[in-house]
Design an enzyme around this catalytic site. Structure first.
Site, PDB file in Angstrom:
ATOM      1  N   SER A  12      -3.238  35.731-129.524  1.00 30.00           N
ATOM      2  CA  SER A  12      -3.830  37.177-129.054  1.00 30.00           C
ATOM      3  C   SER A  12      -2.397  37.740-128.501  1.00 30.00           C
ATOM      4  O   SER A  12      -1.811  39.014-128.503  1.00 30.00           O
ATOM      5  CB  SER A  12      -4.742  37.277-128.222  1.00 30.00           C
ATOM      6  N   ASN A  13      -1.463  37.082-127.541  1.00 32.20           N
ATOM      7  CA  ASN A  13      -0.223  37.336-126.946  1.00 32.20           C
ATOM      8  C   ASN A  13       0.620  37.718-128.088  1.00 32.20           C
ATOM      9  O   ASN A  13       1.465  38.663-127.849  1.00 32.20           O
ATOM     10  CB  ASN A  13       0.253  36.259-126.016  1.00 32.20           C
ATOM     11  N   ARG A  64       9.513  14.019-132.044  1.00 27.99           N
ATOM     12  CA  ARG A  64       9.762  15.281-131.340  1.00 27.99           C
ATOM     13  C   ARG A  64      10.996  15.854-131.930  1.00 27.99           C
ATOM     14  O   ARG A  64      11.210  17.092-132.095  1.00 27.99           O
ATOM     15  CB  ARG A  64       9.625  15.193-129.748  1.00 27.99           C
ATOM     16  N   MET A  89       1.393  24.993-128.038  1.00 29.00           N
ATOM     17  CA  MET A  89       0.994  23.723-127.344  1.00 29.00           C
ATOM     18  C   MET A  89       1.533  22.667-127.221  1.00 29.00           C
ATOM     19  O   MET A  89       1.129  21.356-127.822  1.00 29.00           O
ATOM     20  CB  MET A  89      -0.636  23.630-127.400  1.00 29.00           C
ATOM     21  N   LEU A  92       8.589  20.972-125.784  1.00 33.04           N
ATOM     22  CA  LEU A  92       9.747  20.741-126.584  1.00 33.04           C
ATOM     23  C   LEU A  92      10.657  19.912-126.065  1.00 33.04           C
ATOM     24  O   LEU A  92      10.806  19.515-124.715  1.00 33.04           O
ATOM     25  CB  LEU A  92      10.290  22.081-126.657  1.00 33.04           C
ATOM     26  N   ASN A 106       8.028  31.893-121.695  1.00 28.74           N
ATOM     27  CA  ASN A 106       6.848  31.368-122.142  1.00 28.74           C
ATOM     28  C   ASN A 106       5.827  32.300-121.422  1.00 28.74           C
ATOM     29  O   ASN A 106       6.188  32.836-120.271  1.00 28.74           O
ATOM     30  CB  ASN A 106       6.834  30.018-121.950  1.00 28.74           C
ATOM     31  N   HIS A 108       2.461  31.940-118.940  1.00 31.14           N
ATOM     32  CA  HIS A 108       1.608  30.564-118.594  1.00 31.14           C
ATOM     33  C   HIS A 108       0.037  31.403-118.043  1.00 31.14           C
ATOM     34  O   HIS A 108       0.551  32.093-117.081  1.00 31.14           O
ATOM     35  CB  HIS A 108       2.136  29.642-117.801  1.00 31.14           C
ATOM     36  N   ASP A 144       6.193  24.119-117.923  1.00 30.02           N
ATOM     37  CA  ASP A 144       5.611  25.323-117.125  1.00 30.02           C
ATOM     38  C   ASP A 144       6.572  25.618-116.022  1.00 30.02           C
ATOM     39  O   ASP A 144       6.323  26.167-114.893  1.00 30.02           O
ATOM     40  CB  ASP A 144       4.125  25.206-116.584  1.00 30.02           C
ATOM     41  N   GLU A 173      -2.246  39.298-119.536  1.00 34.24           N
ATOM     42  CA  GLU A 173      -1.056  38.509-120.302  1.00 34.24           C
ATOM     43  C   GLU A 173      -0.676  39.744-121.219  1.00 34.24           C
ATOM     44  O   GLU A 173       0.708  39.616-121.597  1.00 34.24           O
ATOM     45  CB  GLU A 173      -1.593  37.401-121.166  1.00 34.24           C
TER      46      GLU A 173
HETATM   47  C1  GRF Z   1      -3.626  32.019-123.138  1.00 31.74           C
HETATM   48  O1  GRF Z   1      -4.252  31.810-121.997  1.00 31.74           O
HETATM   49  C2  GRF Z   1      -2.253  31.887-123.080  1.00 31.74           C
HETATM   50  O2  GRF Z   1      -1.529  32.252-121.757  1.00 31.74           O
HETATM   51  C3  GRF Z   1      -1.992  30.390-123.092  1.00 31.74           C
HETATM   52  O3  GRF Z   1      -2.535  30.144-124.462  1.00 31.74           O
HETATM   53  C4  GRF Z   1      -3.648  31.150-124.311  1.00 31.74           C
HETATM   54  C5  GRF Z   1      -4.328  31.567-125.624  1.00 31.74           C
HETATM   55  O4  GRF Z   1      -3.276  32.472-126.026  1.00 31.74           O
HETATM   56  N1  GRF Z   1      -0.675  30.051-123.416  1.00 31.74           N
HETATM   57  P1  GRF Z   1      -3.066  33.424-127.424  1.00 31.74           P
HETATM   58  O5  GRF Z   1      -4.483  34.032-127.467  1.00 31.74           O
HETATM   59  O6  GRF Z   1      -3.018  32.209-128.593  1.00 31.74           O
HETATM   60  O7  GRF Z   1      -1.814  34.190-127.385  1.00 31.74           O
END
Ligand code: GRF
Length: 203
Positions: A12-13, A64, A89, A92, A106, A108, A144, A173
């Site tokens: 969504s971001n 990694r 998620m 790095l 990023n 948070h 973070d 956000e």
């Molecule tokens: C959100 O709370 C964001 O802050 C965190 O992951 C959650 C879902 O983000 N990093 P999104 O909808 O996948 O952008």
């Protein structure tokens, strides 16, 4: 500025950044969306918006460093010069973070330095804080961590659950991430002693 957005989930971001960057006047363009998970819902949203997508599956890499090298290759293939982590998620490696120093941000879901890590909304409720929110920051090695660019605050209501609070924070956000990217892309942010100075703050 050619931006690569890294996601792991719904994105969504990412969608908010794509929408904000669509007008020609926006000082950055979204070049590619990369997910570490083949099943991330955000991939379909990116494709629907006509944005190139790549999957770099962390399960396909022994360690990694190998995963991060594959990320770098995908970013280079799309001529990316700035990275936005959005619901990404994975931790790095220090090498990757250093290669993208001051060129990777990023978001948070907390008012850093409070509540680093996971389950931030439940922790905010349990801590009894009256305000919670989200932070966009430059990425430094260390989960973070990094100089803060923009924050957005929301009230915590007595009846809040982690889900209701998360929804309120998510709305903020989607406002602060495009703002932060615009400020950086316009060259209005400087990092002085690990603190971000924003020029021409009239926001
Ligand atoms: C959100 O709370 C964001 O802050 C965190 O992951 C959650 C879902 O983000 N990093 P999104 O909808 O996948 O952008």
């Amino acid at each position: 500025l050619r931006v690569g957005i890294l996601i792991s989930g719904g994105g969504s971001n990412m969608a908010a950044l794509i929408a904000a960057a669509a007008p020609e006047v926006f000082p950055a363009e979204i070049a590619v969306v990369i997910s570490n998970r083949p099943d991330a819902g955000g991939l379909a949203k990116a494709e629907a918006a006509g944005i190139a997508t790549e999957v770099v599956d962390h399960k396909a890499h022994a360690d990694r460093a190998s995963f991060d090298a594959a990320l770098d290759a995908a970013l280079a293939a799309h001529g990316v010069d700035f990275v936005c982590l959005a619901g990404f998620m994975r931790l790095l490696t220090e090498g990757f973070v250093n290669r993208w120093r001051d060129r990777m941000i990023n978001i948070h879901p907390a008012l850093l330095p409070l509540f680093k890590g996971l389950h931030t909304h439940q922790r905010a409720i349990e801590a009894g804080v009256r305000f919670h929110g989200a932070t966009v920051h430059f990425v430094r090695f260390g989960m973070d961590e990094g100089p803060i660019i923009v924050q957005g605050a929301v009230p915590v209501l007595a009846a809040d659950t982690a889900d209701s609070l998360a929804a309120r924070v998510l709305g903020v956000e989607h406002q602060i991430y495009p703002l932060a990217l615009r400020l950086v892309a316009e060259g209005r942010t400087r990092i002085v002693d690990e603190t971000v100075v924003v020029d021409g703050t009239g926001e």
